[in-house]
Design a protein around this motif. Sequence first.
Motif, PDB file in Angstrom:
ATOM      1  N   THR A 247       0.813  -1.217   0.000  1.00  0.00           N
ATOM      2  CA  THR A 247       0.000   0.000   0.000  1.00  0.00           C
ATOM      3  C   THR A 247       0.845   1.264   0.000  1.00  0.00           C
ATOM      4  N   LEU A 248       2.101   1.148   0.424  1.00  0.00           N
ATOM      5  CA  LEU A 248       3.016   2.294   0.418  1.00  0.00           C
ATOM      6  C   LEU A 248       4.438   1.750   0.512  1.00  0.00           C
ATOM      7  N   SER A 249       5.311   2.250  -0.352  1.00  0.00           N
ATOM      8  CA  SER A 249       6.725   1.869  -0.283  1.00  0.00           C
ATOM      9  C   SER A 249       7.562   3.122  -0.444  1.00  0.00           C
ATOM     10  N   THR A 250       8.875   2.961  -0.440  1.00  0.00           N
ATOM     11  CA  THR A 250       9.754   4.111  -0.576  1.00  0.00           C
ATOM     12  C   THR A 250      11.089   3.672  -1.178  1.00  0.00           C
ATOM     13  N   ILE A 251      11.872   4.647  -1.572  1.00  0.00           N
ATOM     14  CA  ILE A 251      13.202   4.394  -2.134  1.00  0.00           C
ATOM     15  C   ILE A 251      14.232   4.641  -1.047  1.00  0.00           C
ATOM     16  N   CYS A 252      15.178   3.729  -0.942  1.00  0.00           N
ATOM     17  CA  CYS A 252      16.225   3.833   0.073  1.00  0.00           C
ATOM     18  C   CYS A 252      17.569   4.077  -0.618  1.00  0.00           C
ATOM     19  N   THR A 253      18.482   4.708   0.100  1.00  0.00           N
ATOM     20  CA  THR A 253      19.818   4.924  -0.463  1.00  0.00           C
ATOM     21  C   THR A 253      20.478   3.611  -0.841  1.00  0.00           C
ATOM     22  N   SER A 254      20.197   2.543  -0.107  1.00  0.00           N
ATOM     23  CA  SER A 254      20.798   1.256  -0.458  1.00  0.00           C
ATOM     24  C   SER A 254      20.246   0.724  -1.778  1.00  0.00           C
ATOM     25  N   ASP A 255      19.036   1.136  -2.175  1.00  0.00           N
ATOM     26  CA  ASP A 255      18.553   0.806  -3.516  1.00  0.00           C
ATOM     27  C   ASP A 255      19.444   1.464  -4.570  1.00  0.00           C
ATOM     28  N   LEU A 256      19.866   2.705  -4.285  1.00  0.00           N
ATOM     29  CA  LEU A 256      20.777   3.384  -5.201  1.00  0.00           C
ATOM     30  C   LEU A 256      22.112   2.660  -5.277  1.00  0.00           C
TER      31      LEU A 256
ATOM     32  N   SER B 182       8.932  13.876   1.740  1.00  0.00           N
ATOM     33  CA  SER B 182       9.015  15.156   1.032  1.00  0.00           C
ATOM     34  C   SER B 182       8.352  15.104  -0.339  1.00  0.00           C
ATOM     35  N   HIS B 183       8.182  13.897  -0.895  1.00  0.00           N
ATOM     36  CA  HIS B 183       7.591  13.742  -2.227  1.00  0.00           C
ATOM     37  C   HIS B 183       6.696  12.513  -2.250  1.00  0.00           C
ATOM     38  N   ARG B 184       5.715  12.532  -3.136  1.00  0.00           N
ATOM     39  CA  ARG B 184       4.811  11.403  -3.323  1.00  0.00           C
ATOM     40  C   ARG B 184       4.594  11.162  -4.807  1.00  0.00           C
ATOM     41  N   THR B 185       4.480   9.906  -5.175  1.00  0.00           N
ATOM     42  CA  THR B 185       4.167   9.550  -6.556  1.00  0.00           C
ATOM     43  C   THR B 185       3.584   8.147  -6.578  1.00  0.00           C
ATOM     44  N   PRO B 186       2.668   7.859  -7.510  1.00  0.00           N
ATOM     45  CA  PRO B 186       2.261   6.468  -7.687  1.00  0.00           C
ATOM     46  C   PRO B 186       3.411   5.668  -8.296  1.00  0.00           C
ATOM     47  N   LEU B 187       3.308   4.356  -8.235  1.00  0.00           N
ATOM     48  CA  LEU B 187       4.339   3.485  -8.784  1.00  0.00           C
ATOM     49  C   LEU B 187       4.633   3.817 -10.253  1.00  0.00           C
ATOM     50  N   ASN B 188       3.645   4.341 -10.954  1.00  0.00           N
ATOM     51  CA  ASN B 188       3.842   4.741 -12.359  1.00  0.00           C
ATOM     52  C   ASN B 188       5.031   5.679 -12.530  1.00  0.00           C
ATOM     53  N   GLY B 189       5.294   6.539 -11.534  1.00  0.00           N
ATOM     54  CA  GLY B 189       6.334   7.560 -11.652  1.00  0.00           C
ATOM     55  C   GLY B 189       7.628   7.212 -10.949  1.00  0.00           C
ATOM     56  N   ILE B 190       7.850   5.934 -10.639  1.00  0.00           N
ATOM     57  CA  ILE B 190       9.001   5.589  -9.799  1.00  0.00           C
ATOM     58  C   ILE B 190      10.333   5.826 -10.507  1.00  0.00           C
ATOM     59  N   LEU B 191      10.393   5.718 -11.834  1.00  0.00           N
ATOM     60  CA  LEU B 191      11.668   5.963 -12.518  1.00  0.00           C
ATOM     61  C   LEU B 191      12.085   7.420 -12.371  1.00  0.00           C
ATOM     62  N   SER B 192      11.130   8.332 -12.493  1.00  0.00           N
ATOM     63  CA  SER B 192      11.433   9.755 -12.278  1.00  0.00           C
ATOM     64  C   SER B 192      11.794  10.010 -10.828  1.00  0.00           C
ATOM     65  N   ALA B 193      11.130   9.295  -9.915  1.00  0.00           N
ATOM     66  CA  ALA B 193      11.430   9.451  -8.489  1.00  0.00           C
ATOM     67  C   ALA B 193      12.863   9.018  -8.188  1.00  0.00           C
ATOM     68  N   TYR B 194      13.310   7.930  -8.798  1.00  0.00           N
ATOM     69  CA  TYR B 194      14.694   7.486  -8.618  1.00  0.00           C
ATOM     70  C   TYR B 194      15.672   8.545  -9.100  1.00  0.00           C
TER      71      TYR B 194
ATOM     72  N   ILE C  68       5.837   6.035  -2.269  1.00  0.00           N
ATOM     73  CA  ILE C  68       5.383   5.447  -3.533  1.00  0.00           C
ATOM     74  C   ILE C  68       4.037   4.763  -3.280  1.00  0.00           C
ATOM     75  N   THR C  69       2.994   5.345  -3.840  1.00  0.00           N
ATOM     76  CA  THR C  69       1.635   4.808  -3.677  1.00  0.00           C
ATOM     77  C   THR C  69       1.360   3.765  -4.763  1.00  0.00           C
ATOM     78  N   PRO C  70       0.248   3.013  -4.664  1.00  0.00           N
ATOM     79  CA  PRO C  70       0.001   1.944  -5.631  1.00  0.00           C
ATOM     80  C   PRO C  70      -0.097   2.425  -7.080  1.00  0.00           C
ATOM     81  N   TYR C  71       0.151   1.497  -7.973  1.00  0.00           N
ATOM     82  CA  TYR C  71       0.094   1.775  -9.416  1.00  0.00           C
ATOM     83  C   TYR C  71      -1.309   2.212  -9.796  1.00  0.00           C
ATOM     84  N   GLU C  72      -1.396   3.246 -10.622  1.00  0.00           N
ATOM     85  CA  GLU C  72      -2.685   3.763 -11.076  1.00  0.00           C
ATOM     86  C   GLU C  72      -2.956   3.292 -12.500  1.00  0.00           C
ATOM     87  N   ARG C  73      -4.044   2.569 -12.645  1.00  0.00           N
ATOM     88  CA  ARG C  73      -4.428   2.053 -13.974  1.00  0.00           C
ATOM     89  C   ARG C  73      -5.460   2.955 -14.619  1.00  0.00           C
TER      90      ARG C  73
END
Length: 353
Positions: free
Chosen positions: A39-48, A321-333, A348-353
């Motif tokens: 239902t909600l995830s986020t990007i971590c520095t270790s993902d980078l 500080s920022h929010r985006t659906p899963l659709n925008g995760i590449l820009s978020a990265y 990161i909120t769920p994917y919007e269809r």
Amino acid sequence: MNKSSTMMAAVCYGPGDLRLEERPLPVLQEPADAIVKVTLSTICTSDLHILHGAVPRAIPGTVLGHEFVGQVVETGPGVQTLSPGDRVAANCITFCGQCWFCQHGYINNCQRGGWELGCRIDGCQAEYVRVPFADQGLTLIPSSLTDENALFVGDILSSGYFGAQLCQIQPGDTVAVLGAGPVGLCAMQCARLFGAAQIVAVDIDDSRLAIAQQQKLCDRCVNPLTEDAVSIVESLTHGRGADGVIEAAGGENTLELAWRMARPNAVVAVVAMYEQDQVLPLPRMYGKNLIFKTGGVDATHCERLLNLLACGRLNTDFLISHRTPLNGILSAYEAFSQRESGSLKWAITPYER
């Protein structure tokens, strides 16, 4: 679960190669597994770090992400504490709870786990995720907390708590925290929780220092590009140096700055993740009698941290500080990797269809 047999997920194929694509829905593989709707995830520095090719154990073609909250949709027959419909916060570390290392509290060295989600098995930057050893890896969220309230419990808040715990803080201590990013800001809160009287925040990003000050997480901010951090800490401690130092920056020279700020016989807790080898100049350190403690986050206190959040002793809402659906995760990265001014964590909120 999703009526479709596929879902959208952010998949890392190698250094710099991140794609948002369709993947099969996860299925139970072991009796102790649970399937969770994210239902909600986020990007971590270790993902980078994985995306930069700096994590050798990471497997190409894996869905990234290990920091999330969600709803249990299915459990294996071996799961005892969870049921479909439960709201849960995830632990970033997978551990069985049974092996010698787990029994002695060394969950990062679990013989059947470790940092698995988003590194060696598919992670949470997707619509659904399989969580091994779900009884250990998922914690029920109190009804008084929202998903955003609980999002950071299993990783960055646990990391900050771990750093403060390693320092063996005594009431009245002065603690320096290198790095005013999400982990450092959590470490400042937890250092106060353990009784630190003075907290010094050190960072080269003035906007992050401003957040530490605005949130009243520190007593003194220092930018080592414009101030002598060692001299300032000494001036605050009658020339002794910090009683404890939490290194949460992971910069080129931050480990050296950490031990130089520490008083003799202090603890330096290293919770940062580096992309390059670090060197301890032992001849220059001789006589300081420092204790270094380091390691991956010991995320065994998720229930305690959720309770501290629920009673208002801790708060991590300001980190989003920022929010985006899963659709925008590449820009978020891209934005997250550039550390845009004021950027701390993406929700990161769920994917919007």
